[in-house]
Design a protein around this motif. Structure first.
Motif, PDB file in Angstrom:
ATOM      1  N   LEU A  45      27.454  67.658 -95.261  1.00 14.83           N
ATOM      2  CA  LEU A  45      28.757  68.211 -95.252  1.00 14.83           C
ATOM      3  C   LEU A  45      28.672  69.261 -96.479  1.00 14.83           C
ATOM      4  O   LEU A  45      28.167  69.047 -97.507  1.00 14.83           O
ATOM      5  CB  LEU A  45      29.844  67.124 -95.557  1.00 14.83           C
ATOM      6  N   HIS A  46      29.573  70.078 -96.309  1.00 15.94           N
ATOM      7  CA  HIS A  46      29.648  71.374 -97.386  1.00 15.94           C
ATOM      8  C   HIS A  46      30.996  71.512 -97.717  1.00 15.94           C
ATOM      9  O   HIS A  46      31.786  71.642 -96.947  1.00 15.94           O
ATOM     10  CB  HIS A  46      28.889  72.437 -96.740  1.00 15.94           C
ATOM     11  N   SER A  47      31.314  71.334 -99.274  1.00 24.36           N
ATOM     12  CA  SER A  47      32.397  71.340 -99.637  1.00 24.36           C
ATOM     13  C   SER A  47      32.994  72.912 -99.572  1.00 24.36           C
ATOM     14  O   SER A  47      34.389  72.851 -99.420  1.00 24.36           O
ATOM     15  CB  SER A  47      32.407  71.174-101.054  1.00 24.36           C
ATOM     16  N   SER A  48      32.053  73.770 -99.521  1.00 24.90           N
ATOM     17  CA  SER A  48      32.571  75.047 -99.347  1.00 24.90           C
ATOM     18  C   SER A  48      33.019  75.542 -98.078  1.00 24.90           C
ATOM     19  O   SER A  48      33.640  76.591 -97.619  1.00 24.90           O
ATOM     20  CB  SER A  48      31.589  76.188 -99.974  1.00 24.90           C
ATOM     21  N   LEU A  49      32.879  74.689 -97.023  1.00 21.11           N
ATOM     22  CA  LEU A  49      33.271  74.729 -95.517  1.00 21.11           C
ATOM     23  C   LEU A  49      34.170  73.865 -95.210  1.00 21.11           C
ATOM     24  O   LEU A  49      34.432  73.270 -94.236  1.00 21.11           O
ATOM     25  CB  LEU A  49      31.898  74.589 -94.686  1.00 21.11           C
ATOM     26  N   ASP A  50      34.936  73.389 -96.176  1.00 24.23           N
ATOM     27  CA  ASP A  50      36.041  72.279 -96.110  1.00 24.23           C
ATOM     28  C   ASP A  50      35.462  71.073 -95.579  1.00 24.23           C
ATOM     29  O   ASP A  50      36.109  70.464 -94.535  1.00 24.23           O
ATOM     30  CB  ASP A  50      37.200  72.931 -94.922  1.00 24.23           C
TER      31      ASP A  50
END
Length: 65
Positions: A45-50
């Motif tokens: 999971l990527h924080s910058s991609l919500d």
């Protein structure tokens, strides 16, 4: 380039966490491809991609268009 520094930092932390050495260049290439294709783009999971995976993010972007 901040993006590449971040990517390489995560790569080292996640792929190399077992402190193992690659047996050959081919082994390193295989493990790197596996990390990118089977973990980084699919599961992580990527924080910058919500908090979506890159594949989920791209799919949502295509559906929205």
């Amino acid at each position: 380039n901040a993006f590449m520094e971040s990517c390489f930092s995560r790569f080292k932390a996640e792929l190399m966490q077992e402190n193992k050495c690659f047996e050959s260049v081919e082994d390193a290439q295989t493990q790197i491809r596996k990390y990118i294709d089977q973990y980084y783009n699919v599961i992580r999971l990527h924080s910058s991609l919500d908090y979506n995976t890159p594949i989920e993010f791209e799919t949502e972007k295509l559906i929205a268009v």
